[in-house]
Design an enzyme around this catalytic site. Sequence first.
Site, short mmCIF file in Angstrom:
data_model
loop_
_atom_site.label_atom_id
_atom_site.label_comp_id
_atom_site.label_asym_id
_atom_site.label_seq_id
_atom_site.Cartn_x
_atom_site.Cartn_y
_atom_site.Cartn_z
N GLY A 1 22.41 33.86 30.43
CA GLY A 1 21.69 35.05 30.87
C GLY A 1 22.48 36.34 30.74
O GLY A 1 21.94 37.42 30.87
N CYS B 1 -6.02 29.11 19.66
CA CYS B 1 -4.61 28.91 19.97
C CYS B 1 -3.78 29.94 19.23
O CYS B 1 -4.00 30.19 18.04
CB CYS B 1 -4.14 27.53 19.47
SG CYS B 1 -4.89 26.16 20.34
N CYS C 1 -9.75 26.42 23.35
CA CYS C 1 -9.59 26.96 22.00
C CYS C 1 -10.87 26.74 21.20
O CYS C 1 -11.45 25.66 21.22
CB CYS C 1 -8.41 26.28 21.30
SG CYS C 1 -8.29 26.65 19.54
N CYS D 1 -9.80 24.05 18.13
CA CYS D 1 -9.37 22.68 18.40
C CYS D 1 -9.75 22.20 19.80
O CYS D 1 -9.49 21.05 20.15
CB CYS D 1 -7.86 22.53 18.18
SG CYS D 1 -6.86 23.23 19.50
N CYS E 1 -2.49 24.04 16.78
CA CYS E 1 -3.94 23.99 16.56
C CYS E 1 -4.28 23.13 15.35
O CYS E 1 -5.18 22.29 15.39
CB CYS E 1 -4.46 25.41 16.36
SG CYS E 1 -6.24 25.59 16.63
#
Lengths: 256, 283
Positions: free
Chosen positions: B29, B263, B238, B241, B269
Amino acid sequence: MTPLLSVQGITKRYGPHIGCADVSFDLYPGEVMGIVGESGSGKSTLLNCMAGHLTPDAGQVVFDTRTDGPRDTITMSEPERRMLGRTDWAFVHQHARDGLRMGVSAGGNVGERLMAVGERHYGDIRDKATDWLGRVEIDASRVDDRPTTFSGGMQQRLQIARNLVTGPRLVFMDEPTGGLDVSVQARLLDLLRGLVRDMGLSAIIVTHDLAVVRLLADRLMVMKLGRVVEAGLTDQVLDDPQHAYSQLLVSSVLQV
Amino acid sequence: MTEYNFAYLDEQTKRMIRRAILKGLAIPGYQVPFASREMPMPYGWGTGGVQVSAAVLTPSDTFKVIDQGADDTTNAVSIRTFFQRTAGVATTTATSDATVIQTRHRIPEEPLHEGQILVYQVPIPEPLRFLEPRESETRKMHSLEEYGLMHVKLYEDIIRHGHIATSYAYPVKVEGRYVMDPSPIPKFDNPKLRDMAAIQLFGAGREQRIYALPPYTQVVSLDFEDHPFEASKADHPCGMCGATDSYLDELIIDDIGGRMFVCSDTDYCEVRQAAGHKGKDAA
């Protein structure tokens, strides 16, 4: 009784120039100390040295911390000093804009110190912020407004609320009434006097307005060219000034 | 392929970047400054990500680039081609086959596995930047762990919108220490940062910073006790899909208010469609 703040031999030079020289005093809990003097007399330098914004060249600033007792804040580590700066200390700037975040709402400004010390409950933070706006006489409906929409006096009161929300024990004020018109000044002073008395705050107020110290300060220091030329009880110094400069200062005030 | 060194950058530059990456992995970080190079593409197009990719690629790697989840947008195609030509590495669009994945603004839907490296393109690495413009001050705030200001931003969100409206680049705290900007990924992806098996590297070219999350790092999204973090997405399946668990793009398909949700991860997808899943808008 242990002094809350014990200042010993504070000296700050700017190259060959003296900012302030060899200033010493003790401040006891609940006491308000006024520092007066003309522009350039080293008042603000002294205040900034005590509040940790400037590092003095010599001297000690011993603060009676809650956990460890008296500690020299100049030699303590920076994280500790900054922690003091957002818990036990408060600093009220002359210009509210220096002490506020102008892009953040009034509530956010007051809440920042709470969040900085680990408060993580939105509802609580907001309640405390609203409560504090009430205590400095800002309408609760303004809690989500930005300080840019506030008048000068309101900004100054907001700055005070933001500083006092974490219950500090020592407040540094740099010309808190500077730049405000007289009626607003009077209200602000009234408010400050009430808060100082109610919360049992100790305060150090730098100003060149003798009316401010007359109303608020228990004790007074007069500075000239970086040195303290006279110190004593406020009424004593103002009614019977001994040093030539104090006499000049007192006699310069217009009597209306 | 003899004109360029492997993966475009010279070996000394890659060495310098690898040192920054190692430091970043050692201090999860923490933003490590590095001497970012001029790349043959404009700032904002992934110069940081490209430099990090160049430093970690080996000739045996398989490389994938996604831009907002898609393998076939300009940014993705040009960066993929760039490394095809300068490094000669194999490329793929399949998430599971790739060893190095450079991404802009998404984490693939398919869980990543050990041995993979995910490289993020970062525009502004400093999460405190819009609250505190001074770099000297933000560095001090990081070193002293003074992160109260980050919550002021979330507080302002709630008063203005009634909930935390930050929906991308949602700040996180890494291993209880550094507050980090996860690059502009949607906050839907934030939970995937945590305990990921793959190495995550973040490169900001213009701002000259690299930071990193080693595998299985604890990453927590900042929030309030009474306004907890919530990963959000469009509330639809979606259209192609039928997936209900993936992050969706909203497409306007005509001028009479018609829209469809698909997606954003094209590979996810396509794999689902190939397996026989069909959404309501599939042709």
